[in-house]
Design a protein around this motif. Structure first.
Motif, PDB file in Angstrom:
ATOM      1  N   ALA A 237      41.432  93.492  68.540  1.00 60.47           N
ATOM      2  CA  ALA A 237      40.521  92.471  68.025  1.00 60.47           C
ATOM      3  C   ALA A 237      40.613  91.181  68.838  1.00 60.47           C
ATOM      4  O   ALA A 237      39.604  90.494  69.034  1.00 60.47           O
ATOM      5  CB  ALA A 237      40.818  92.195  66.550  1.00 60.47           C
ATOM      6  N   ALA A 238      41.802  90.861  69.335  1.00 57.79           N
ATOM      7  CA  ALA A 238      41.958  89.658  70.150  1.00 57.79           C
ATOM      8  C   ALA A 238      41.180  89.793  71.454  1.00 57.79           C
ATOM      9  O   ALA A 238      40.542  88.827  71.919  1.00 57.79           O
ATOM     10  CB  ALA A 238      43.440  89.407  70.435  1.00 57.79           C
ATOM     11  N   SER A 239      41.210  90.968  72.059  1.00 59.57           N
ATOM     12  CA  SER A 239      40.450  91.200  73.280  1.00 59.57           C
ATOM     13  C   SER A 239      38.952  91.130  73.012  1.00 59.57           C
ATOM     14  O   SER A 239      38.189  90.512  73.772  1.00 59.57           O
ATOM     15  CB  SER A 239      40.829  92.560  73.873  1.00 59.57           C
ATOM     16  OG  SER A 239      40.087  92.838  75.041  1.00 59.57           O
ATOM     17  N   VAL A 240      38.512  91.764  71.920  1.00 58.15           N
ATOM     18  CA  VAL A 240      37.095  91.731  71.555  1.00 58.15           C
ATOM     19  C   VAL A 240      36.632  90.299  71.312  1.00 58.15           C
ATOM     20  O   VAL A 240      35.566  89.874  71.798  1.00 58.15           O
ATOM     21  CB  VAL A 240      36.833  92.598  70.302  1.00 58.15           C
ATOM     22  CG1 VAL A 240      35.419  92.360  69.772  1.00 58.15           C
ATOM     23  CG2 VAL A 240      37.040  94.063  70.607  1.00 58.15           C
ATOM     24  N   ALA A 241      37.431  89.530  70.566  1.00 62.35           N
ATOM     25  CA  ALA A 241      37.045  88.151  70.244  1.00 62.35           C
ATOM     26  C   ALA A 241      36.921  87.300  71.496  1.00 62.35           C
ATOM     27  O   ALA A 241      35.979  86.502  71.628  1.00 62.35           O
ATOM     28  CB  ALA A 241      38.069  87.542  69.283  1.00 62.35           C
ATOM     29  N   ALA A 242      37.852  87.471  72.437  1.00 63.82           N
ATOM     30  CA  ALA A 242      37.806  86.688  73.672  1.00 63.82           C
ATOM     31  C   ALA A 242      36.576  87.049  74.505  1.00 63.82           C
ATOM     32  O   ALA A 242      35.906  86.167  75.063  1.00 63.82           O
ATOM     33  CB  ALA A 242      39.082  86.921  74.476  1.00 63.82           C
ATOM     34  N   LEU A 243      36.280  88.335  74.588  1.00 62.60           N
ATOM     35  CA  LEU A 243      35.101  88.754  75.352  1.00 62.60           C
ATOM     36  C   LEU A 243      33.823  88.276  74.675  1.00 62.60           C
ATOM     37  O   LEU A 243      32.901  87.778  75.349  1.00 62.60           O
ATOM     38  CB  LEU A 243      35.077  90.269  75.495  1.00 62.60           C
ATOM     39  CG  LEU A 243      33.873  90.828  76.263  1.00 62.60           C
ATOM     40  CD1 LEU A 243      33.876  90.349  77.716  1.00 62.60           C
ATOM     41  CD2 LEU A 243      33.845  92.353  76.197  1.00 62.60           C
ATOM     42  N   ALA A 244      33.738  88.419  73.360  1.00 66.97           N
ATOM     43  CA  ALA A 244      32.542  87.982  72.637  1.00 66.97           C
ATOM     44  C   ALA A 244      32.308  86.486  72.834  1.00 66.97           C
ATOM     45  O   ALA A 244      31.165  86.047  73.033  1.00 66.97           O
ATOM     46  CB  ALA A 244      32.685  88.311  71.150  1.00 66.97           C
ATOM     47  N   LYS A 245      33.373  85.697  72.805  1.00 71.14           N
ATOM     48  CA  LYS A 245      33.245  84.253  73.021  1.00 71.14           C
ATOM     49  C   LYS A 245      32.748  83.959  74.424  1.00 71.14           C
ATOM     50  O   LYS A 245      31.860  83.118  74.617  1.00 71.14           O
ATOM     51  CB  LYS A 245      34.594  83.584  72.778  1.00 71.14           C
ATOM     52  CG  LYS A 245      34.561  82.074  72.942  1.00 71.14           C
ATOM     53  CD  LYS A 245      35.922  81.465  72.640  1.00 71.14           C
ATOM     54  CE  LYS A 245      35.890  79.943  72.812  1.00 71.14           C
ATOM     55  NZ  LYS A 245      37.221  79.337  72.513  1.00 71.14           N
ATOM     56  N   GLN A 246      33.299  84.670  75.413  1.00 66.77           N
ATOM     57  CA  GLN A 246      32.864  84.471  76.793  1.00 66.77           C
ATOM     58  C   GLN A 246      31.395  84.832  76.966  1.00 66.77           C
ATOM     59  O   GLN A 246      30.633  84.104  77.604  1.00 66.77           O
ATOM     60  CB  GLN A 246      33.716  85.314  77.748  1.00 66.77           C
ATOM     61  CG  GLN A 246      33.309  85.170  79.211  1.00 66.77           C
ATOM     62  CD  GLN A 246      34.190  85.967  80.153  1.00 66.77           C
ATOM     63  OE1 GLN A 246      35.206  86.541  79.730  1.00 66.77           O
ATOM     64  NE2 GLN A 246      33.845  86.019  81.417  1.00 66.77           N
ATOM     65  N   LEU A 247      30.988  85.934  76.392  1.00 68.93           N
ATOM     66  CA  LEU A 247      29.601  86.372  76.539  1.00 68.93           C
ATOM     67  C   LEU A 247      28.637  85.450  75.802  1.00 68.93           C
ATOM     68  O   LEU A 247      27.515  85.201  76.271  1.00 68.93           O
ATOM     69  CB  LEU A 247      29.447  87.815  76.046  1.00 68.93           C
ATOM     70  CG  LEU A 247      30.185  88.870  76.879  1.00 68.93           C
ATOM     71  CD1 LEU A 247      30.067  90.230  76.222  1.00 68.93           C
ATOM     72  CD2 LEU A 247      29.669  88.912  78.304  1.00 68.93           C
ATOM     73  N   GLN A 248      29.063  84.957  74.649  1.00 70.96           N
ATOM     74  CA  GLN A 248      28.208  83.985  73.938  1.00 70.96           C
ATOM     75  C   GLN A 248      27.962  82.768  74.796  1.00 70.96           C
ATOM     76  O   GLN A 248      26.842  82.238  74.854  1.00 70.96           O
ATOM     77  CB  GLN A 248      28.884  83.581  72.605  1.00 70.96           C
ATOM     78  CG  GLN A 248      28.816  84.622  71.521  1.00 70.96           C
ATOM     79  CD  GLN A 248      27.442  84.756  70.893  1.00 70.96           C
ATOM     80  OE1 GLN A 248      26.549  83.937  71.114  1.00 70.96           O
ATOM     81  NE2 GLN A 248      27.248  85.793  70.087  1.00 70.96           N
ATOM     82  N   GLY A 249      29.026  82.308  75.490  1.00 71.51           N
ATOM     83  CA  GLY A 249      28.857  81.171  76.377  1.00 71.51           C
ATOM     84  C   GLY A 249      27.961  81.479  77.555  1.00 71.51           C
ATOM     85  O   GLY A 249      27.112  80.664  77.947  1.00 71.51           O
ATOM     86  N   ASP A 250      28.111  82.675  78.106  1.00 67.08           N
ATOM     87  CA  ASP A 250      27.312  83.062  79.265  1.00 67.08           C
ATOM     88  C   ASP A 250      25.839  83.208  78.930  1.00 67.08           C
ATOM     89  O   ASP A 250      24.970  82.984  79.792  1.00 67.08           O
ATOM     90  CB  ASP A 250      27.816  84.389  79.841  1.00 67.08           C
ATOM     91  CG  ASP A 250      29.165  84.265  80.530  1.00 67.08           C
ATOM     92  OD1 ASP A 250      29.585  83.128  80.828  1.00 67.08           O
ATOM     93  OD2 ASP A 250      29.822  85.311  80.752  1.00 67.08           O
ATOM     94  N   PHE A 251      25.547  83.603  77.683  1.00 67.79           N
ATOM     95  CA  PHE A 251      24.155  83.912  77.308  1.00 67.79           C
ATOM     96  C   PHE A 251      23.527  82.853  76.392  1.00 67.79           C
ATOM     97  O   PHE A 251      22.424  83.055  75.907  1.00 67.79           O
ATOM     98  CB  PHE A 251      24.093  85.285  76.629  1.00 67.79           C
ATOM     99  CG  PHE A 251      24.211  86.433  77.618  1.00 67.79           C
ATOM    100  CD1 PHE A 251      23.078  87.070  78.093  1.00 67.79           C
ATOM    101  CD2 PHE A 251      25.452  86.843  78.087  1.00 67.79           C
ATOM    102  CE1 PHE A 251      23.177  88.104  79.014  1.00 67.79           C
ATOM    103  CE2 PHE A 251      25.558  87.880  79.007  1.00 67.79           C
ATOM    104  CZ  PHE A 251      24.424  88.503  79.468  1.00 67.79           C
TER     105      PHE A 251
END
Length: 252
Positions: A237-251
């Motif tokens: 879940a920590a990996s998913v949360a970090a990726l989701a946050k990064q992608l939200q910023g990118d998009f």
């Protein structure tokens, strides 16, 4: 722009608890991990089940038990089962798994099915008949060319277009790079829905790069256990949360 679809692959076929203490192996652990990852931003789950000794399994009973548990703990999370051979199962066993589980969604490696090409039509025909969505696992451009051929001659049905591009291999210390994506995209059909997974500390960088090229993404302990600096994630879940946050910023 809408961020890409996130599929979490929390365990895979090969890793054990000594690889990471939070690797989910039992039905209960997989179900709890599914709920945690869904809350962290995952849209779907790439499901592997294990036998009593923790080894890779395609047992239909274990699959049904896990699917029921995930649907209870994480309603609304898409579930994709794997048909991965992992050096254990032949094509008849993979076909039997699909017949008995009747999943809504399954990942299938064209390379593995090509071990018994006489069964390929039955595999993809069964999925079409029972409504199982197929995601084709591709390890290199040669796999992609085989898929193109099977689609051209009708072995793979017209509706079975989804692809997962695997950047790297299941090997010790494997580290994927965003540049690994380029050989796949040269001459690749642009109409197909596609997803990417990557290995090692470069996992998130590869996924963010692919997302900008139009990909959905697969993340989790099957492929990567650490962040870019090599620090282990606390859990999937920590990996998913970090990726989701990064992608939200990118998009955004």
């Amino acid at each position: 722009m809408t961020p890409p679809y996130i599929l979490v692959a929390p365990n895979g076929a090969r890793r054990r608890r000594n690889d990471h203490p939070a690797l989910p192996l039992t039905t209960e652990e997989i179900a709890q991990t599914s709920a945690d990852c869904h809350a962290a931003g995952a849209d779907g789950l790439h499901l592997h089940v294990r036998d009593a000794d923790g080894g890779h399994s395609l047992d239909h009973g274990r699959y049904r038990e896990a699917i029921d548990a995930i649907q209870e703990t994480a309603p609304g999370l898409d579930i994709q089962i794997t048909t991965e051979a992992a050096g254990i199962y032949d094509v008849p066993a993979q076909l039997a798994c699909l017949e008995r589980v009747k999943p809504a969604w399954a990942s299938i490696s064209v390379r593995e099915i090509s071990r018994n090409p006489d069964l390929a039509d039955r595999v993809y025909g069964l999925c079409a008949a029972q409504g199982t969505r197929v995601q084709h696992i591709l390890y290199d451009p040669e796999d992609a060319r085989l898929l193109d051929h099977w689609q051209a001659i009708g072995v793979v049905r017209n509706t079975q277009q989804d692809r997962l591009l695997v950047l790297g291999r299941y090997a010790k210390d494997q580290t994927s790079s965003p540049a690994d994506l380029e050989s796949f995209l040269t001459g690749a059909p642009q109409s197909s829905r596609w997803m990417t997974c990557a290995f090692g500390p470069g996992e998130h960088a590869c996924l963010a790069h692919a997302a900008k090229r139009g990909a959905d993404v697969r993340v989790g302990f099957e492929n990567g256990l650490t962040d870019a600096s090599g620090t282990p994630w606390a859990n999937n879940a920590a990996s998913v949360a970090a990726l989701a946050k990064q992608l939200q910023g990118d998009f955004s």
